[in-house]
Write a protein that holds these residues in place. Structure first.
Motif, PDB file in Angstrom:
ATOM      1  N   MET A  15      25.736 -17.179  17.324  1.00  0.00           N
ATOM      2  CA  MET A  15      25.249 -18.452  17.766  1.00  0.00           C
ATOM      3  C   MET A  15      26.390 -19.458  17.962  1.00  0.00           C
ATOM      4  O   MET A  15      26.465 -20.089  19.001  1.00  0.00           O
ATOM      5  CB  MET A  15      24.272 -19.009  16.738  1.00  0.00           C
ATOM      6  N   ALA A  16      27.239 -19.577  16.998  1.00  0.00           N
ATOM      7  CA  ALA A  16      28.323 -20.554  17.089  1.00  0.00           C
ATOM      8  C   ALA A  16      29.604 -19.877  17.552  1.00  0.00           C
ATOM      9  O   ALA A  16      30.691 -20.290  17.207  1.00  0.00           O
ATOM     10  CB  ALA A  16      28.518 -21.214  15.743  1.00  0.00           C
ATOM     11  N   ARG A  17      29.482 -18.851  18.352  1.00  0.00           N
ATOM     12  CA  ARG A  17      30.651 -18.080  18.807  1.00  0.00           C
ATOM     13  C   ARG A  17      31.593 -18.933  19.662  1.00  0.00           C
ATOM     14  O   ARG A  17      32.793 -18.848  19.511  1.00  0.00           O
ATOM     15  CB  ARG A  17      30.152 -16.865  19.596  1.00  0.00           C
ATOM     16  N   TRP A  18      31.063 -19.738  20.542  1.00  0.00           N
ATOM     17  CA  TRP A  18      31.908 -20.542  21.428  1.00  0.00           C
ATOM     18  C   TRP A  18      32.685 -21.607  20.658  1.00  0.00           C
ATOM     19  O   TRP A  18      33.799 -21.958  21.017  1.00  0.00           O
ATOM     20  CB  TRP A  18      31.092 -21.177  22.560  1.00  0.00           C
ATOM     21  N   GLN A  19      32.122 -22.095  19.541  1.00  0.00           N
ATOM     22  CA  GLN A  19      32.803 -23.109  18.748  1.00  0.00           C
ATOM     23  C   GLN A  19      34.026 -22.520  18.037  1.00  0.00           C
ATOM     24  O   GLN A  19      35.065 -23.166  17.923  1.00  0.00           O
ATOM     25  CB  GLN A  19      31.837 -23.720  17.743  1.00  0.00           C
TER      26      GLN A  19
END
Length: 75
Positions: A1-5
């Motif tokens: 879910m927070a991979r791009w962050q």
């Protein structure tokens, strides 16, 4: 879910690391303290004694050469 962050944080670190190092190592205070001290250790200032000896030898050789030339011209 927070991979791009995580990827954004990693990219920020990758880009900031060389910029921070460049900034730190190009500060004049660091340059004066470390590099000039290193330069003084590697190339110490010349002492006047060897320079005086060299000048004396030059003078002696010049006097000998002039004496030889006088001798040749007198003959």
């Amino acid at each position: 879910m927070a991979r791009w962050q995580i990827e954004v944080a990693r990219m920020a670190i990758y880009m900031a690391f060389p910029v921070v190092l460049f900034h730190y190592f190009n500060l004049p205070e660091n340059y004066e303290e470390k590099v000039i001290q290193f330069k003084r250790e590697m190339c110490p200032p010349e002492r006047p004694e060897p320079q005086e000896k060299i000048a004396e030898l030059k003078r002696l050789f010049q006097e000998r050469k002039e004496a030889e030339l006088r001798k040749v011209f007198e003959e």
